[in-house]
Design an enzyme around this catalytic site. Structure first.
Site, PDB file in Angstrom:
ATOM      1  N   TYR A 364       0.822  -1.216  -0.026  1.00  0.00           N
ATOM      2  CA  TYR A 364       0.013  -0.114  -0.040  1.00  0.00           C
ATOM      3  C   TYR A 364       0.778   1.320  -0.083  1.00  0.00           C
ATOM      4  O   TYR A 364       1.993   1.125   0.255  1.00  0.00           O
ATOM      5  CB  TYR A 364      -1.079   0.078   1.011  1.00  0.00           C
ATOM      6  CG  TYR A 364      -0.872  -0.183   2.491  1.00  0.00           C
ATOM      7  CD1 TYR A 364       0.436  -0.071   3.125  1.00  0.00           C
ATOM      8  CD2 TYR A 364      -1.743  -0.493   3.241  1.00  0.00           C
ATOM      9  CE1 TYR A 364       0.718  -0.087   4.439  1.00  0.00           C
ATOM     10  CE2 TYR A 364      -1.621  -0.495   4.786  1.00  0.00           C
ATOM     11  CZ  TYR A 364      -0.472  -0.505   5.425  1.00  0.00           C
ATOM     12  OH  TYR A 364       0.137  -0.498   6.606  1.00  0.00           O
ATOM     13  N   GLU A 365       0.339   2.405  -0.173  1.00  0.00           N
ATOM     14  CA  GLU A 365       0.884   3.643  -0.366  1.00  0.00           C
ATOM     15  C   GLU A 365       1.770   3.583  -1.624  1.00  0.00           C
ATOM     16  O   GLU A 365       2.897   4.080  -1.545  1.00  0.00           O
ATOM     17  CB  GLU A 365       1.317   4.374   0.806  1.00  0.00           C
ATOM     18  CG  GLU A 365       0.188   4.573   1.477  1.00  0.00           C
ATOM     19  CD  GLU A 365       0.485   5.631   2.550  1.00  0.00           C
ATOM     20  OE1 GLU A 365       1.190   6.624   2.345  1.00  0.00           O
ATOM     21  OE2 GLU A 365      -0.343   6.011   3.477  1.00  0.00           O
ATOM     22  N   GLY A 366       1.649   2.693  -2.494  1.00  0.00           N
ATOM     23  CA  GLY A 366       2.444   2.806  -3.741  1.00  0.00           C
ATOM     24  C   GLY A 366       3.298   1.375  -3.406  1.00  0.00           C
ATOM     25  O   GLY A 366       4.058   1.200  -2.502  1.00  0.00           O
TER      26      GLY A 366
END
Ligand code: CAA
Ligand code: FAD
Length: 381
Positions: A364-366
């Site tokens: 997550y968050e890239g």
């Protein structure tokens, strides 16, 4: 250049570590098993400690501290419970910070203040079924109707959803515009007509952090809930994620530090061949590699955090910190299970949960691939 923490940063570490060990750690295992989000413990108590608005100025109900203090707080919580770490990180970096960075004075007083004071929990709705890494592929729409915006669409995998009171949501306001153009950011409150929650995700790790779909069916919100300029939503999202990646890197660091601490303690305790296994150089070498990676991750995070507080660009640095810390968390927790032998594979020891929790930090968050893309693009510009 100096590497010492300030007195304030040391005090924050001591306070959060004490709280995390005494109050968060005892229920981490059972909350994981039961997928239970304990709002009072995992958010309310953080508000009482002044952590829910730690990076925001006092005029908005915040603590006025810097990004390193914030990183330390997320690390210390995640050292014993990664779900509590991400609750704070998503609340501060993703739910609250875009309102601080792009909101009007009225929006800051109305929405940011109660969030910073720990009264209202924040969340961030960017990802959609067909727009994950490709965040510019947003299909949710927002159409102006008199004094309102009408939102339609679905967001998936949203942290803190269901429990959160205030959501920063991205929607396409210009259907003709291509890719990342024509997207705008909005503040949507729980209870807005036409806003509901879909499926709850059943996850491998961070199981006491709630993850839900957001469903918008002709959802009506006031016109003044547009956040920032119309059509500028993609940049709001990207700048928000720059800060968010420091939070997730710190979560990963906390998980890795927790796994290292547990491994050192276990290796000193566990006897085989009439010796504590810590006496075997094969085990010591593993611990040495784990400790070195953890320390390198910490320094990358502090550098990105320091640049953020100094008002310098930090997009590449936060991507590097997130990439390295999350891959460190995965490696270190896997090694921690190895050092615990068969016991490490059972739920009796926290390293099993830590290894499951670590995996999400690479996604997550890239994802790690997206962090490499951000770093590589900056290098080859
Ligand atoms: N700051 C400001 N502007 C930025 C920026 C940044 N960090 N990054 C890009 N931009 C700007 C570019 O300058 C460009 O501007 P112009 O239109 O003026 O030229 C514009 O944005 C588009 O840039 P790109 O062409 O690089 O955009 P792209 O479509 O190729 O996407 C990407 C780039 C880095 C892959 C981006 O889509 C991305 O970050 N994807 C990953 C999504 C993500 O991280 N989602 C996380 C959801 S939240 C979450 O997961 C929660 C949780 O952990 C708890
Ligand atoms: P995809 O984008 O489909 O990627 C699949 C694979 O392809 C990955 O390995 C990826 O790295 C790779 N890939 C894709 N594009 C490229 C490329 N250009 N180059 C190389 N490889 C590529 N989102 C929110 O908006 N808010 C939240 O609060 C939130 N919380 C989350 C909590 C959890 C528990 C989870 C699982 C997700 C959460 N997300 C949230 C969504 C998260 O940010 C996305 O899952 C993530 O960005 C990846 O998107 P995706 O799942 O669609 O994977």
């Amino acid at each position: 250049m100096q590497f010492a923490l300030t007195e304030e940063q040391n005090l924050i570490r001591d306070m959060v570590r004490d709280f995390a060990e005494k109050e968060i750690a005892p229920s981490a295992r059972i909350r994981d098993e039961e997928e239970h989000f304990d709002r009072d413990l995992m958010f309310g108590r953080l508000g009482e400690l002044g952590l829910t608005g730690i990076i925001f100025p006092e005029q908005y109900g915040g603590g006025g501290s810097d990004y390193i203090s914030y990183a330390i707080a997320v690390e210390e919580l995640s050292r014993v419970c990664a779900s509590t770490g991400v609750t704070l990180s998503a609340h501060i970096s993703l739910g609250s910070n875009p309102i601080y960075l792009f909101g009007s004075e009225d929006q800051k007083q109305q929405f940011l203040r109660p969030m910073a004071e720990g009264e209202k929990l924040g969340a961030f709705g960017l990802t959609e079924p067909s727009a994950g890494s490709d965040a510019g592929g947003t299909r949710t729409t927002a159409v102006r109707d008199g004094d309102s915006w009408i939102l339609n669409g679905t967001k998936i995998f949203i942290t803190n959803a269901g429990e959160a009171d205030t959501y920063v949501v991205f929607a396409r306001t210009d259907k003709e515009a291509q890719k990342h153009h024509g997207i705008s950011a909005f503040i949507v409150e729980k209870g807005a007509p036409g806003f509901s929650f879909g499926k709850k995700e059943q996850k491998m790790g961070i199981r006491s952090s709630p993850t839900f779909e957001l469903v918008f069916e002709n959802c009506r919100i006031p016109a003044e809930n547009l956040l920032g300029e119309i059509g500028n939503g993609f940049k709001v999202a990207m700048k928000t994620l720059d800060g968010g990646r420091i939070g997730i890197a710190s979560q990963a660091l906390g998980i890795a530090q927790g796994a290292l601490d547990a491994s050192v303690a276990y290796a000193k305790e566990r006897q085989q061949f009439d010796l504590p296994i810590a006496r075997f150089q094969g085990v010591q070498f593993q611990l040495a590699d784990m400790a070195t990676q953890v320390e390198a991750a910490r320094i990358l995070i502090y550098k990105a955090a320091w640049r953020a507080s100094a008002g310098l660009s930090y997009s590449t640095e936060s991507a590097m910190a997130k990439l390295f810390a999350s891959e460190t968390a995965m490696k270190v927790t896997t090694q921690a299970v190895q050092i615990h032998g068969g016991y490490g594979y059972t739920r009796e020891f926290p390293v099993e949960r830590m290894m499951r929790d670590a995996k999400i930090t690479e996604i997550y968050e890239g994802t790690s691939e997206i962090q490499r893309l951000v770093i590589g693009t900056a290098l080859c510009r």
